[in-house]
Design an enzyme around this catalytic site. Sequence first.
Site, PDB file in Angstrom:
ATOM      1  N   GLU A  49       1.026  -1.337   0.111  1.00 59.57           N
ATOM      2  CA  GLU A  49      -0.165  -0.011  -0.027  1.00 59.57           C
ATOM      3  C   GLU A  49       0.843   1.311   0.016  1.00 59.57           C
ATOM      4  O   GLU A  49       0.357   2.345   0.515  1.00 59.57           O
ATOM      5  CB  GLU A  49      -1.215  -0.150   1.357  1.00 59.57           C
ATOM      6  CG  GLU A  49      -2.343  -0.939   1.074  1.00 59.57           C
ATOM      7  CD  GLU A  49      -3.501  -0.541   1.696  1.00 59.57           C
ATOM      8  OE1 GLU A  49      -3.480   0.553   2.052  1.00 59.57           O
ATOM      9  OE2 GLU A  49      -4.424  -1.315   1.890  1.00 59.57           O
ATOM     10  N   HIS A 272      -1.965  -0.696  10.147  1.00 61.06           N
ATOM     11  CA  HIS A 272      -1.633  -2.090  10.352  1.00 61.06           C
ATOM     12  C   HIS A 272      -0.200  -2.178  11.119  1.00 61.06           C
ATOM     13  O   HIS A 272       0.332  -1.040  11.480  1.00 61.06           O
ATOM     14  CB  HIS A 272      -1.038  -2.898   8.874  1.00 61.06           C
ATOM     15  CG  HIS A 272      -2.281  -3.264   8.220  1.00 61.06           C
ATOM     16  ND1 HIS A 272      -2.575  -4.462   7.736  1.00 61.06           N
ATOM     17  CD2 HIS A 272      -3.317  -2.388   7.496  1.00 61.06           C
ATOM     18  CE1 HIS A 272      -3.505  -4.588   6.853  1.00 61.06           C
ATOM     19  NE2 HIS A 272      -4.198  -3.186   6.876  1.00 61.06           N
TER      20      HIS A 272
END
Length: 415
Positions: A49, A272
């Site tokens: 990402e 995350h």
Amino acid sequence: MKPNFSLRLRVFNLNCWGIPYLSKHRADRVKRLGDFLNRESFDLALLEEVWSEQDFQYLRQKLLPAYPAAHYFRSGIIGSGLCVFSKHPIQEFTQHVFTLNGYPYMIHHGDWFCGKAVGLLVLHLGGLVLNAYVTHLHAEYNRQKDIYLAHRVAQAWELAQFIHHTSKKADVVLLCGDLNLHPKDLGCRLLKEWTGLHDAFLETRDFKGPEEGCTMVPENCYVNRQELEQFPLGIRIDYVLYKAVSGLYISCKTLRTTTGHEPHSGSPLSDHEALMATLCVRHSPPQHNPSPTHERSPLISVLREAWAELDQGMAQGRWWATIAGYVTGLGLLLLALLCALAAGGEIREVAVLLWTPSVGLVLGAGAFYLFHVQEAKGLCRARAELQHVLGRAREAQDQPALLLGQQEGDRAEEQ
């Protein structure tokens, strides 16, 4: 290679949540990530990402002294979001873009535009060939009604097949990434069973991080707590997986994760948690003798389950394609009727007024039809591969019984 050969490999993995204009404090988090990686000096840093190539270029310049080798995997419209930074020279690299990746009309999810993929790096370390893979599978937006389950299972199978076919010359295989799969999910079990990869969290004896190894935790200020209502401890969807060929033994000495914040600044690097693993590769000890035969029962079970899921997804895709085909046909008939009315002069104004929406209907339904036909074909291809592997696995499972029966028959004849 010396008998006392030993190789230590420090690996970092993080889903960076780097969506331009949408991710909170993106620029600050990218800066702190660069500082953190420079301080720790890992052998490999694998990231997901990183949607902005400018962020990659910024990290590349910032990390150049400590990580002289880097690569950004480009695909799709937005990009794969995958990149890697290495202390060691990269000998080869390639990527595989997943055939299926969600639906283009689900714009608010956006996965289809990303071109999600798996990237492969080949490194030569101390006489060993290391295949390092980084990947990011389709997100799960609703666990109770997961419309992307078949796509994610197909992606897991493609990932497993890609690793299976590209790692034949590798001594060590490493896979890091955001699989968007819980440990017991079908796609995760399929990937592990077919590739033989080991889970660092399950294998290490030295783990420090959130309970159950969760990589999305409610303590992280960037996490939407409503999405974790069913999982008060969090979820584990990011992984470090590995294996070594016969004659070599690989183990995870330590595994660390952040716990909702970055150790030095106190602020999260992402929504995350980061994974930091220390792997050790050495010659197999004398008592370690890997069995050449693979336990087939779990593999057969998971292959059957995956085949059934893909079969259901394929039927659903064909159903939507059929509906879209009928709508396209009706739209074409409507256009023909409007043309006839306009040519005959009857209700000409109404015919002209309805022309534009009718064309839009035909084009939209036609695009819908073509996409779901492609989806059904992609699922059909994956299902055919699974069916072939399942057949081979059954043959391998039945082989010992057949041999035993032949031996007993020979003994009976001798007597």
